[in-house]
Design a protein around this motif. Structure first.
Motif, mmCIF file in Angstrom:
data_model
loop_
_atom_site.group_PDB
_atom_site.id
_atom_site.type_symbol
_atom_site.label_atom_id
_atom_site.label_comp_id
_atom_site.label_asym_id
_atom_site.label_seq_id
_atom_site.Cartn_x
_atom_site.Cartn_y
_atom_site.Cartn_z
ATOM 1 N N ALA A 1 0.887 -0.806 0.119
ATOM 2 C CA ALA A 1 0.063 -0.010 0.362
ATOM 3 C C ALA A 1 0.438 1.328 0.132
ATOM 4 C CB ALA A 1 -0.914 0.308 1.853
ATOM 5 N N ASP A 2 1.950 0.904 0.433
ATOM 6 C CA ASP A 2 2.445 2.441 0.960
ATOM 7 C C ASP A 2 3.631 2.203 -0.331
ATOM 8 O OD1 ASP A 2 2.492 3.095 3.647
ATOM 9 O OD2 ASP A 2 4.280 1.577 3.909
ATOM 10 N N PHE A 3 3.880 1.435 -1.011
ATOM 11 C CA PHE A 3 4.567 0.916 -2.937
ATOM 12 C C PHE A 3 3.660 1.757 -3.350
ATOM 13 C CE2 PHE A 3 5.950 -1.071 -6.387
ATOM 14 C CZ PHE A 3 7.189 -0.507 -6.336
ATOM 15 N N ALA A 4 2.130 1.515 -3.306
ATOM 16 C CA ALA A 4 1.015 1.984 -4.713
ATOM 17 C C ALA A 4 1.243 3.335 -4.544
ATOM 18 C CB ALA A 4 -0.143 1.233 -4.374
ATOM 19 N N GLN A 5 1.098 3.853 -2.973
ATOM 20 C CA GLN A 5 0.963 5.017 -3.022
ATOM 21 C C GLN A 5 1.820 6.170 -3.755
ATOM 22 O OE1 GLN A 5 1.940 7.417 0.906
ATOM 23 N NE2 GLN A 5 -0.557 8.607 1.415
ATOM 24 N N TRP A 6 3.102 5.356 -3.194
ATOM 25 C CA TRP A 6 4.717 6.185 -3.884
ATOM 26 C C TRP A 6 4.356 6.636 -5.557
ATOM 27 C CZ3 TRP A 6 8.006 2.390 -0.683
ATOM 28 C CH2 TRP A 6 7.626 2.964 0.560
ATOM 29 N N GLY B 1 1.792 6.090 -7.379
ATOM 30 C CA GLY B 1 0.451 7.244 -7.569
ATOM 31 C C GLY B 1 -0.219 6.436 -7.772
ATOM 32 N N ALA B 2 -0.906 4.761 -7.926
ATOM 33 C CA ALA B 2 -1.740 3.840 -8.545
ATOM 34 C C ALA B 2 -2.862 3.955 -7.628
ATOM 35 C CB ALA B 2 -0.997 2.370 -8.326
ATOM 36 N N PRO B 3 -4.056 3.920 -7.864
ATOM 37 C CA PRO B 3 -5.225 4.319 -7.457
ATOM 38 C C PRO B 3 -5.393 3.373 -6.345
ATOM 39 C CG PRO B 3 -5.872 3.353 -9.322
ATOM 40 C CD PRO B 3 -3.834 3.404 -9.711
ATOM 41 N N ALA B 4 -5.313 1.646 -6.470
ATOM 42 C CA ALA B 4 -5.442 1.175 -5.087
ATOM 43 C C ALA B 4 -4.386 -0.100 -5.434
ATOM 44 C CB ALA B 4 -6.558 0.639 -6.325
ATOM 45 N N ILE B 5 -4.460 -1.419 -4.613
ATOM 46 C CA ILE B 5 -3.236 -2.447 -4.450
ATOM 47 C C ILE B 5 -4.853 -3.597 -4.350
ATOM 48 C CG2 ILE B 5 -1.594 -1.643 -2.950
ATOM 49 C CD1 ILE B 5 -3.395 -3.736 -0.482
ATOM 50 N N ILE B 6 -3.944 -4.168 -5.734
ATOM 51 C CA ILE B 6 -5.485 -6.137 -5.967
ATOM 52 C C ILE B 6 -4.483 -7.065 -4.702
ATOM 53 C CG2 ILE B 6 -6.552 -6.708 -7.404
ATOM 54 C CD1 ILE B 6 -6.035 -4.427 -8.980
ATOM 55 N N GLY C 1 -4.899 6.865 1.120
ATOM 56 C CA GLY C 1 -5.894 7.278 0.100
ATOM 57 C C GLY C 1 -5.902 6.020 -1.614
ATOM 58 N N ILE C 2 -6.088 4.902 -0.903
ATOM 59 C CA ILE C 2 -5.787 4.925 -2.107
ATOM 60 C C ILE C 2 -6.847 3.513 -1.708
ATOM 61 C CG2 ILE C 2 -3.691 4.477 -2.866
ATOM 62 C CD1 ILE C 2 -2.978 2.509 -0.967
ATOM 63 N N GLY C 3 -7.234 2.777 -3.109
ATOM 64 C CA GLY C 3 -8.261 1.638 -2.675
ATOM 65 C C GLY C 3 -7.863 0.212 -2.326
ATOM 66 N N PHE C 4 -8.500 -0.189 -2.066
ATOM 67 C CA PHE C 4 -8.685 -2.200 -1.649
ATOM 68 C C PHE C 4 -9.414 -3.224 -2.578
ATOM 69 C CE2 PHE C 4 -8.713 -5.899 0.671
ATOM 70 C CZ PHE C 4 -7.374 -6.344 0.183
ATOM 71 N N TRP C 5 -8.644 -4.156 -3.566
ATOM 72 C CA TRP C 5 -9.774 -4.187 -4.791
ATOM 73 C C TRP C 5 -9.730 -6.023 -4.212
ATOM 74 C CZ3 TRP C 5 -8.132 -1.345 -8.864
ATOM 75 C CH2 TRP C 5 -9.156 -0.329 -9.029
ATOM 76 N N PHE C 6 -10.377 -6.241 -4.304
ATOM 77 C CA PHE C 6 -10.416 -7.725 -4.193
ATOM 78 C C PHE C 6 -10.198 -8.606 -5.751
ATOM 79 C CE2 PHE C 6 -12.387 -6.732 -0.750
ATOM 80 C CZ PHE C 6 -12.808 -7.487 0.191
#
Length: 273
Positions: free
Chosen positions: A99-104, A106-111, A144-149
């Motif tokens: 999640a930290d990496f995704a924020q860095w 600029g990705a909108p979410a982790i899956i 500020g990112i999403g969590f997607w299944f």
């Protein structure tokens, strides 16, 4: 709906790591990595720089977790996702790192795959699974990112129920229609009636239903399995889906490249039907 491809971080590449995406003539990808040692600010800087140079947009980050992963009906329930208690804590930690990496970047979410979420909501393990997912989802929300299944090991109604019980504002679904078929969990088109409003990305993948009780069905090139892509795309348009169509073909080599290119062409036809 923009067409893209799933793409794995290539830390050892001496060239731009997004060149394989560009070679398909695509400008969007879902970036994937399983090794959290690469979840660093330095790698994030490289990803940002090389994605910009290649003119590739990262539409989400697919977050792999440590520990054993057996993609079948026998060991799968005790090795996949956040369900197995033995691996839960370290995987929650890993997903927070991603999640930290995704924020860095600029990705909108982790899956990720959450695993064989209990079908029976009175299962004594179910509340702990929900709480683990909520912990990760809340952390993502704070970033500020999403969590997607990603769909796969659970039926559509189990996934919907779990989303409702986790209850954060940032939940979504990366729908892999093939996985619903491969695991024998549901019909992809009908599944949209259950959880369609949560679908954010699509994995364009196809497969056959299982033919025995121990093994998943066989993955095949999109259009050759049971997903019925023309109808599936039509239903996505009906429910107002505007997200990315991410081609995934779980083989390697030239055949994989050929199948991806053919699927790119087929998608244009299916979208116009």
């Amino acid at each position: 709906m923009e067409i893209g491809v799933i793409h794995t971080i290539q830390p050892d590449s001496s060239e731009n790591m997004f060149n394989p995406v560009s070679e398909f003539g695509l400008t969007v990808c879902q970036l994937c990595c399983w090794d959290t040692t690469y979840a660093t600010p330095e790698m994030a800087e490289r990803v940002i720089r090389e994605a910009k140079e290649a003119n590739v947009r990262i539409c989400a980050f697919w977050a792999g977790v440590p520990g054993p992963q057996q993609w079948n009906f026998t060991e799968g329930p005790v090795t996949l996702g956040l369900v197995p208690q033995a691996y839960r804590a370290e995987r929650v930690k890993a997903l927070k790192q991603w999640a930290d990496f995704a924020q860095w970047i600029g990705a909108p979410a982790i899956i990720t795959h959450c695993g064989f979420i209990p079908e029976n909501l009175t299962d004594p393990e179910y509340p702990a699974v929900v709480e683990a997912i909520r912990e990760v989802a809340l952390y993502c929300e704070s970033k500020g990112i999403g969590f997607w299944f990603e769909t796969g090991q659970e039926t559509p109604i189990v996934l919907l129920r779990t989303i409702e019980r986790v209850g954060t504002s940032n939940l979504g679904i990366n729908m892999d229609p093939a996985n619903l078929v491969l695991y024998g969990k549901g019909n992809p088109i009908d599944a949209l009636d259950v959880f369609g409003r949560y679908v954010r990305n699509i994995h364009v993948k196809d497969g056959m239903y299982p033919t025995d009780g121990d093994h998943l069905g066989k993955e095949v090139r999109a259009g050759e399995g049971k997903v019925e892509f023309p109808l599936f795309m039509s239903r996505l348009k009906q429910i107002g889906f505007t997200g990315e169509l991410i081609i995934e073909r779980e083989i390697s080599g030239q055949e994989q490249k050929d199948d991806i290119r053919r699927t790119m062409t087929d998608l244009q036809t299916w979208l116009q039907a």
